[in-house]
Design an enzyme around this catalytic site. Structure first.
Site, PDB file in Angstrom:
ATOM      1  N   SER A 198       0.858  -1.193   0.000  1.00 31.88           N
ATOM      2  CA  SER A 198       0.000   0.000   0.000  1.00 31.88           C
ATOM      3  C   SER A 198       0.889   1.236   0.000  1.00 31.88           C
ATOM      4  O   SER A 198       1.635   1.481   0.956  1.00 31.88           O
ATOM      5  CB  SER A 198      -0.878   0.030   1.250  1.00 31.88           C
ATOM      6  OG  SER A 198      -1.358   1.360   1.435  1.00 31.88           O
ATOM      7  N   HIS A 203      -1.191  -1.497  -4.315  1.00 35.37           N
ATOM      8  CA  HIS A 203      -2.454  -1.200  -3.626  1.00 35.37           C
ATOM      9  C   HIS A 203      -2.571   0.315  -3.435  1.00 35.37           C
ATOM     10  O   HIS A 203      -1.689   0.953  -2.848  1.00 35.37           O
ATOM     11  CB  HIS A 203      -2.473  -1.918  -2.279  1.00 35.37           C
ATOM     12  CG  HIS A 203      -3.760  -1.824  -1.533  1.00 35.37           C
ATOM     13  ND1 HIS A 203      -4.864  -2.588  -1.844  1.00 35.37           N
ATOM     14  CD2 HIS A 203      -4.124  -1.050  -0.481  1.00 35.37           C
ATOM     15  CE1 HIS A 203      -5.852  -2.300  -1.010  1.00 35.37           C
ATOM     16  NE2 HIS A 203      -5.438  -1.357  -0.177  1.00 35.37           N
ATOM     17  N   ASP A 242      -4.710   3.273  -1.909  1.00 29.44           N
ATOM     18  CA  ASP A 242      -5.733   3.642  -0.922  1.00 29.44           C
ATOM     19  C   ASP A 242      -6.228   5.053  -1.193  1.00 29.44           C
ATOM     20  O   ASP A 242      -5.540   6.032  -0.887  1.00 29.44           O
ATOM     21  CB  ASP A 242      -5.154   3.548   0.487  1.00 29.44           C
ATOM     22  CG  ASP A 242      -5.002   2.107   0.944  1.00 29.44           C
ATOM     23  OD1 ASP A 242      -5.990   1.354   0.861  1.00 29.44           O
ATOM     24  OD2 ASP A 242      -3.903   1.739   1.371  1.00 29.44           O
ATOM     25  N   MET A 277      -8.743   8.052  -0.398  1.00 25.93           N
ATOM     26  CA  MET A 277      -9.538   8.520   0.753  1.00 25.93           C
ATOM     27  C   MET A 277      -9.985   9.959   0.519  1.00 25.93           C
ATOM     28  O   MET A 277      -9.196  10.783   0.051  1.00 25.93           O
ATOM     29  CB  MET A 277      -8.679   8.469   2.019  1.00 25.93           C
ATOM     30  CG  MET A 277      -8.090   7.100   2.288  1.00 25.93           C
ATOM     31  SD  MET A 277      -7.058   7.141   3.767  1.00 25.93           S
ATOM     32  CE  MET A 277      -6.566   5.419   3.863  1.00 25.93           C
ATOM     33  N   HIS A 312      -8.344   0.723  -3.767  1.00 27.37           N
ATOM     34  CA  HIS A 312      -9.246   0.511  -2.633  1.00 27.37           C
ATOM     35  C   HIS A 312      -9.885   1.865  -2.354  1.00 27.37           C
ATOM     36  O   HIS A 312      -9.241   2.770  -1.827  1.00 27.37           O
ATOM     37  CB  HIS A 312      -8.403   0.004  -1.449  1.00 27.37           C
ATOM     38  CG  HIS A 312      -9.149  -0.134  -0.174  1.00 27.37           C
ATOM     39  ND1 HIS A 312      -8.511  -0.316   1.045  1.00 27.37           N
ATOM     40  CD2 HIS A 312     -10.487  -0.140   0.106  1.00 27.37           C
ATOM     41  CE1 HIS A 312      -9.411  -0.408   2.002  1.00 27.37           C
ATOM     42  NE2 HIS A 312     -10.620  -0.304   1.468  1.00 27.37           N
ATOM     43  N   MET A 347     -12.051   4.446  -0.581  1.00 26.77           N
ATOM     44  CA  MET A 347     -12.687   4.801   0.692  1.00 26.77           C
ATOM     45  C   MET A 347     -13.239   6.209   0.522  1.00 26.77           C
ATOM     46  O   MET A 347     -12.752   7.187   1.107  1.00 26.77           O
ATOM     47  CB  MET A 347     -11.645   4.716   1.824  1.00 26.77           C
ATOM     48  CG  MET A 347     -11.256   3.272   2.143  1.00 26.77           C
ATOM     49  SD  MET A 347      -9.675   3.107   3.010  1.00 26.77           S
ATOM     50  CE  MET A 347      -8.556   3.132   1.613  1.00 26.77           C
ATOM     51  N   MET A 394     -11.037  -6.173   6.034  1.00 29.89           N
ATOM     52  CA  MET A 394     -10.246  -5.128   6.695  1.00 29.89           C
ATOM     53  C   MET A 394      -9.894  -5.601   8.105  1.00 29.89           C
ATOM     54  O   MET A 394     -10.787  -5.886   8.906  1.00 29.89           O
ATOM     55  CB  MET A 394     -11.039  -3.824   6.785  1.00 29.89           C
ATOM     56  CG  MET A 394     -11.264  -3.091   5.472  1.00 29.89           C
ATOM     57  SD  MET A 394      -9.756  -2.610   4.600  1.00 29.89           S
ATOM     58  CE  MET A 394      -8.952  -1.546   5.803  1.00 29.89           C
ATOM     59  N   ASP A 427      -6.224  -6.564   4.658  1.00 24.30           N
ATOM     60  CA  ASP A 427      -5.610  -5.231   4.631  1.00 24.30           C
ATOM     61  C   ASP A 427      -5.629  -4.628   6.031  1.00 24.30           C
ATOM     62  O   ASP A 427      -6.701  -4.452   6.613  1.00 24.30           O
ATOM     63  CB  ASP A 427      -6.427  -4.367   3.651  1.00 24.30           C
ATOM     64  CG  ASP A 427      -5.862  -2.972   3.435  1.00 24.30           C
ATOM     65  OD1 ASP A 427      -4.818  -2.643   4.015  1.00 24.30           O
ATOM     66  OD2 ASP A 427      -6.491  -2.220   2.670  1.00 24.30           O
TER      67      ASP A 427
HETATM   68  C1  DX5 Z   1      -6.186   1.576   5.621  1.00 23.29           C
HETATM   69  C2  DX5 Z   1      -5.655   1.112   4.281  1.00 23.29           C
HETATM   70  C3  DX5 Z   1      -4.523   0.154   4.353  1.00 23.29           C
HETATM   71  C4  DX5 Z   1      -3.336   0.626   5.124  1.00 23.29           C
HETATM   72  C5  DX5 Z   1      -2.451  -0.533   5.456  1.00 23.29           C
HETATM   73  O1  DX5 Z   1      -7.327   2.333   5.397  1.00 23.29           O
HETATM   74  O2  DX5 Z   1      -6.674   0.500   3.556  1.00 23.29           O
HETATM   75  O3  DX5 Z   1      -4.153  -0.270   3.049  1.00 23.29           O
HETATM   76  O4  DX5 Z   1      -2.629   1.615   4.462  1.00 23.29           O
HETATM   77  O5  DX5 Z   1      -1.408  -0.047   6.192  1.00 23.29           O
HETATM   78  P1  DX5 Z   1      -0.601  -0.914   7.237  1.00 23.29           P
HETATM   79  O6  DX5 Z   1      -0.028  -2.072   6.481  1.00 23.29           O
HETATM   80  O7  DX5 Z   1       0.430   0.038   7.719  1.00 23.29           O
HETATM   81  O8  DX5 Z   1      -1.561  -1.342   8.302  1.00 23.29           O
HETATM   82 ZN    ZN Z   2      -6.317  -0.521   1.566  1.00 28.38          ZN
END
Ligand code: DX5
Ligand code: ZN
Length: 226
Positions: free
Chosen positions: A10, A35, A37, A39, A68, A70, A139, A177
């Protein structure tokens, strides 16, 4: 069940001042997917990056882009993520009123569709969706931030998702994740996961450590296959 284990770093944990360089570095260090993320500060209490950043990164790697999302109003933005070069999109049922429609839209745009289950979202949520997804994401932290601790109660959910995937007879990936480290990797794989997202555990130590970090997660994960 699939026995190949994929590692998806990620980039939320990368150095955003040199994001392209970091993506190239994880690519050559053994990442299977990248990956992403995304947001929006509404669905989760954090803001990361969107389609224009992803489009720029598309030029530096040919690895699968696993987005992903969010964000709220997810349907509106799906064509932009396709245009930016994403092959896979995973969405949360809570991010819009019609998860079935969102998953259908992702597939109709020619991308692989994933559904994400937050730690508090019951596994039964996938029962009426499993025939239309290519991936289920469990998650193991509450979404929003990297660097959180793995929530152990999600192991039971991973097992429950694995049994549903096997019963479906469909080719569906089971991704986990949040809080993935060499210590937690074996447990999630033993419970049935086959795609591991990791941010902190991959990006710690800078570029020279990426290959060692990814290998440590992969080696630990493989011990979970038994
Ligand atoms: C959280 C994300 C994850 C996160 C994982 O909302 O979806 O992908 O960045 O990070 P680590 O591996 O540091 O928990
Ligand atoms: Zn993620």
């Amino acid at each position: 069940m699939m026995t190949d284990i994929l590692i998806a770093p990620s980039i939320l944990s990368a150095d955003f001042a040199k994001l392209g360089e970091c993506v190239q570095a994880v690519d050559i260090s053994g990442a299977d997917w990248i990956h992403l993320d995304v947001m929006d500060g509404n669905f989760v209490p954090n803001i990361s990056f969107g389609p224009s950043v992803i489009q720029s990164l598309r030029g530096v790697t040919s690895k699968t882009f696993d987005a992903h999302l969010m964000i709220e109003a997810v349907d509106t933005f799906l064509p932009e993520f396709k245009k930016a070069g994403c092959e896979r999109i995973t969405v949360h049922p809570e991010s819009g009123p019609h998860i079935h429609r969102s998953l259908g839209l992702i597939s109709s745009l020619g991308m692989k569709a994933g559904v994400a289950l937050n730690p508090g979202t019951p596994v039964e949520t996938i029962d009426n969706l499993i025939d239309m997804v290519d991936l289920v994401l469990v998650m193991s932290v509450n979404p929003g931030f990297g660097g959180q601790s793995f929530i152990e109660s999600q192991l039971e959910k991973i097992r429950a998702v694995r049994s549903r995937i096997n019963a479906s007879g469909r080719d569906i990936r089971l991704q986990v994740d949040g809080g993935i480290t060499p210590e937690t990797a074996a447990k999630v794989v033993a419970a049935g996961a086959d795609v591991l997202v990791a941010g902190t555990a991959v990006f710690k130590g800078g570029e020279k450590a990426y290959a060692t970090n990814i290998k440590a997660i992969r080696d630990a994960a493989l011990t979970g296959l038994g």
